[in-house]
Design a protein around this motif. Structure first.
Motif, short mmCIF file in Angstrom:
data_model
loop_
_atom_site.label_atom_id
_atom_site.label_comp_id
_atom_site.label_asym_id
_atom_site.label_seq_id
_atom_site.Cartn_x
_atom_site.Cartn_y
_atom_site.Cartn_z
N ALA A 168 14.31 -8.74 -11.91
CA ALA A 168 13.96 -8.97 -10.51
C ALA A 168 13.03 -10.18 -10.40
O ALA A 168 12.17 -10.41 -11.27
N TYR A 169 13.21 -10.94 -9.33
CA TYR A 169 12.27 -12.00 -8.98
C TYR A 169 11.16 -11.37 -8.17
O TYR A 169 11.39 -10.66 -7.19
N ARG A 170 9.93 -11.61 -8.59
CA ARG A 170 8.78 -11.02 -7.93
C ARG A 170 7.85 -12.14 -7.48
O ARG A 170 7.69 -13.14 -8.17
N ARG A 171 7.20 -11.95 -6.33
CA ARG A 171 6.22 -12.92 -5.87
C ARG A 171 5.23 -12.28 -4.91
O ARG A 171 5.49 -11.21 -4.34
N THR A 172 4.10 -12.93 -4.75
CA THR A 172 3.09 -12.48 -3.81
C THR A 172 3.40 -13.03 -2.42
O THR A 172 4.07 -14.06 -2.27
N LEU A 173 2.92 -12.34 -1.40
CA LEU A 173 3.17 -12.72 -0.02
C LEU A 173 1.86 -12.79 0.75
O LEU A 173 1.03 -11.87 0.65
N ARG A 174 1.69 -13.84 1.53
CA ARG A 174 0.56 -13.93 2.46
C ARG A 174 1.09 -13.51 3.83
O ARG A 174 1.91 -14.20 4.43
N LEU A 175 0.62 -12.36 4.33
CA LEU A 175 1.14 -11.80 5.57
C LEU A 175 0.03 -11.70 6.61
O LEU A 175 -1.13 -12.02 6.33
N THR A 176 0.38 -11.26 7.79
CA THR A 176 -0.57 -11.28 8.91
C THR A 176 -1.75 -10.35 8.68
O THR A 176 -2.91 -10.72 8.92
N TYR A 177 -1.50 -9.14 8.21
CA TYR A 177 -2.55 -8.12 8.13
C TYR A 177 -3.08 -7.92 6.72
O TYR A 177 -4.00 -7.14 6.52
N GLY A 178 -2.50 -8.58 5.74
CA GLY A 178 -2.97 -8.42 4.37
C GLY A 178 -1.97 -8.98 3.38
O GLY A 178 -0.92 -9.52 3.75
N ALA A 179 -2.28 -8.85 2.11
CA ALA A 179 -1.41 -9.36 1.06
C ALA A 179 -0.21 -8.44 0.85
O ALA A 179 -0.23 -7.27 1.24
N GLY A 180 0.80 -8.98 0.22
CA GLY A 180 1.97 -8.20 -0.13
C GLY A 180 2.58 -8.71 -1.42
O GLY A 180 2.27 -9.82 -1.88
N ILE A 181 3.43 -7.91 -2.02
CA ILE A 181 4.20 -8.30 -3.20
C ILE A 181 5.62 -7.79 -2.99
O ILE A 181 5.83 -6.71 -2.45
N VAL A 182 6.59 -8.58 -3.41
CA VAL A 182 7.98 -8.17 -3.27
C VAL A 182 8.70 -8.37 -4.60
O VAL A 182 8.42 -9.32 -5.33
N ALA A 183 9.61 -7.46 -4.91
CA ALA A 183 10.51 -7.59 -6.05
C ALA A 183 11.93 -7.57 -5.52
O ALA A 183 12.31 -6.63 -4.80
N LEU A 184 12.71 -8.60 -5.84
CA LEU A 184 14.07 -8.76 -5.33
C LEU A 184 15.05 -8.77 -6.51
O LEU A 184 14.94 -9.62 -7.41
N ARG A 185 15.99 -7.84 -6.49
CA ARG A 185 16.92 -7.67 -7.60
C ARG A 185 18.35 -7.83 -7.09
O ARG A 185 18.81 -7.05 -6.25
N PRO A 186 19.11 -8.83 -7.58
CA PRO A 186 20.48 -9.04 -7.08
C PRO A 186 21.42 -7.93 -7.52
O PRO A 186 21.36 -7.45 -8.65
N ALA A 187 22.26 -7.50 -6.59
CA ALA A 187 23.30 -6.50 -6.84
C ALA A 187 24.59 -7.02 -6.23
O ALA A 187 24.57 -7.98 -5.45
N PRO A 188 25.75 -6.42 -6.56
CA PRO A 188 27.02 -6.97 -6.06
C PRO A 188 27.13 -7.06 -4.55
O PRO A 188 27.71 -8.02 -4.03
N ASP A 189 26.59 -6.08 -3.80
CA ASP A 189 26.78 -6.09 -2.35
C ASP A 189 25.48 -6.03 -1.56
O ASP A 189 25.49 -5.84 -0.35
N HIS A 190 24.33 -6.20 -2.23
CA HIS A 190 23.05 -6.19 -1.54
C HIS A 190 22.00 -6.76 -2.48
O HIS A 190 22.30 -7.09 -3.64
N VAL A 191 20.79 -6.86 -2.00
CA VAL A 191 19.66 -7.22 -2.84
C VAL A 191 18.69 -6.05 -2.82
O VAL A 191 18.13 -5.70 -1.77
N GLY A 192 18.53 -5.40 -3.97
CA GLY A 192 17.58 -4.30 -4.07
C GLY A 192 16.16 -4.84 -3.92
O GLY A 192 15.79 -5.82 -4.57
N THR A 193 15.37 -4.18 -3.08
CA THR A 193 14.07 -4.72 -2.71
C THR A 193 12.99 -3.65 -2.79
O THR A 193 13.17 -2.54 -2.28
N THR A 194 11.89 -4.00 -3.41
CA THR A 194 10.69 -3.16 -3.38
C THR A 194 9.56 -4.01 -2.81
O THR A 194 9.32 -5.12 -3.28
N VAL A 195 8.92 -3.48 -1.79
CA VAL A 195 7.81 -4.19 -1.14
C VAL A 195 6.55 -3.37 -1.31
O VAL A 195 6.54 -2.16 -1.06
N TRP A 196 5.48 -4.03 -1.76
CA TRP A 196 4.15 -3.41 -1.79
C TRP A 196 3.32 -4.10 -0.72
O TRP A 196 3.21 -5.34 -0.71
N LEU A 197 2.75 -3.32 0.19
CA LEU A 197 1.99 -3.88 1.30
C LEU A 197 0.60 -3.26 1.37
O LEU A 197 0.44 -2.06 1.17
#
Length: 487
Positions: free
Chosen positions: A234-263
């Motif tokens: 999975a590609y993971r990165r930090t996010l600068r968002l409106t109310y606080g920090a976030g982290i996302v993990a994006l994993r390619p799949a045949p018909d979608h992108v599996g996603t885990t978000v930490w907020l």
């Protein structure tokens, strides 16, 4: 794009998923609306209303189909291509501006009166900005109800509702299910989740085909250590968002992108999802792009070899603009080193619950005031970086989702030290202009010398042409990572 009734009927009867997100099918006899590809038996033509958006269907009293979940379809690719007022408004609405600043805030950003924004959006979408935002609010509530154990009162607040009663009413009207019935589908929370983070797992849909290699390959190969990494597929990165920090993990799949978000704050969920979709170009219409470009016999073999190629964008346009200037005339490795040094010295530190990410890339205001010892680069590029950072911090240059692409290009060229390569790279990666074309890029120039000059029918898809041209090179940016990258 205005679709004829005949085209819409043909899409429904053939269950053509390419049209999901372009319109919804509202059935008058059942008061249910569906996506065009719904597996249910299509109703008679005289019982169907074709509406431009889910918000328009809800505003007319229709409920979402429980089989095809039309509220969870990819977004319309129309907003990726157009640079007019409605397209800019829709990109800002998707980024959560109406939720944070109201319609007045949306109108201020666009430079038009709220009455005019309401009129033009309603004319083309069948519902105004508030209705569009309410539709997104309902989808956010649904995700939180189904994927977390948060109390309903907290979910109502996080999704932007004024009260739990208003959330209940909207959820029941939109989905024909109560929040309690939706909660029955909830996945259990993981006991290992740190209490400081809210973890949410979901799937990001997209139109097929989807060629992930260059998107994920580029993001990882150019990633800033500490801000981005490749871990466990999975590609993971930090996010600068409106109310606080976030982290996302994006994993390619045949018909979608599996996603885990930490907020830190779940009110940022809608914005985080919207920015991840933009990052991976998931709302594009790859069949339309490929069909247009394949008419050029020079491009046809490239497209046949990798159908559905996307353009890697960004989750933070300001960060991307600064990084592009930071990397002018130096190697990818050197650019990563400079950006990592800048982040370590000036960025906000975070704790990563699932990897080795350490911080957020610094804001434009912080970069503008960076001391000389942090900016280890030639004086002219240092001056250029500071000038751009100050212009971005003062909002003299707009790279937000609602930016006017032509105006932004002009303002960028006014910054001493920024030339056509940087302008087109920023237009492609930060603004998402599908026709951005870095013609002065060394690799692009060499390939064009071999295959011939650009053709007129490459427009408005020259950013996609660029990806196909770069893919002819044996470079790590063109390959899906096969091993864990260092943090």
């Amino acid at each position: 794009m205005r679709l004829s009734t005949a085209t819409c009927l043909a899409a429904v009867h053939s269950r053509d998923a390419r049209f999901d997100g372009w319109f919804v099918t509202a059935v008058r006899s059942t008061r249910i609306y569906c996506r065009p590809s719904c597996p249910a038996t299509p109703p008679r033509a005289d019982r169907i209303d074709f509406l431009p958006s889910a918000a328009a269907a809800v505003a007319r009293g229709y409920r979402a189909c429980k089989r095809c979940l039309p509220d969870a379809t990819p977004g319309s690719p129309e907003w990726n291509v157009r640079d007019d007022l409605v397209a800019r408004a829709m990109r800002l609405i998707a980024d959560g501006v109406v939720e944070r600043e109201g319609v007045e805030g949306l109108s201020r950003r666009l430079g038009y009166s709220s009455r005019q924004i309401e009129r033009v959006v309603s004319e083309q979408l069948g519902a105004g900005p508030l209705a569009m935002a309410r539709s997104q609010r309902a989808q956010t509530a649904r995700i939180l109800i189904e994927t977390t154990a948060m109390p309903f009162a907290d979910i109502a607040f996080a999704a932007g509702f004024g009260s739990i009663r208003s959330m209940n009413d909207v959820v029941r009207t939109t989905f024909a299910l109560t929040p309690t019935q939706l909660r029955a589908r909830r996945s259990p929370l993981r006991a290992t989740d740190p209490p400081a983070w809210h973890r949410i797992d979901l799937r990001l849909p997209m139109r097929l085909p989807f060629w992930p290699d260059n998107v994920f390959g580029h993001l990882v190969a150019t990633g800033v250590p500490g801000v981005e990494e490749w871990r466990d597929g999975a590609y993971r990165r930090t996010l600068r968002l409106t109310y606080g920090a976030g982290i996302v993990a994006l994993r390619p799949a045949p018909d979608h992108v599996g996603t885990t978000v930490w907020l830190r704050d779940v009110r940022d969920l809608q914005t985080a999802v919207s920015r991840c979709r933009f990052l991976l170009d998931l709302d594009a219409d790859p069949q339309a792009v490929d069909a247009a470009l394949a008419r050029d016999p020079r491009l046809a073999p490239m497209i046949a070899a990798a159908p559905g190629r996307r353009v890697p964008h960004t989750t933070d346009p300001v960060e991307m603009a600064l990084r592009i200037v930071l990397g002018q005339q130096i190697s990818t490795r050197a650019a990563r080193t400079h950006a990592a040094r800048l982040t370590a010295a000036l960025g906000e530190t975070i704790s990563d619950p699932g990897g080795r990410l350490t911080g957020l890339f610094p804001t434009a205001e912080v970069v503008a005031g960076a001391p000389d010892d942090v900016l280890a680069m030639p004086t002219t590029r240092k001056r250029t970086l500071r000038s751009l950072a100050r212009a971005l911090a003062d909002e003299e240059i707009d790279v937000s989702p609602g930016a006017d692409w032509t105006r932004t290009r002009t303002r960028l060229l006014d910054v001493p030290g920024i030339g056509p390569w940087s302008v087109e790279s920023i237009a492609m990666r930060a603004l998402g202009d599908p026709d951005a074309f870095p013609a002065t890029d060394l690799a692009v120039r060499r390939i064009l010398e071999r295959i011939g000059p650009p053709a007129g029918n490459w427009r408005p898809w020259r950013a996609y042409v660029t990806q196909h041209l770069w893919a002819t090179l044996d470079h790590e940016t063109n390959h899906l990572p096969t091993m864990e990258a260092s943090a």
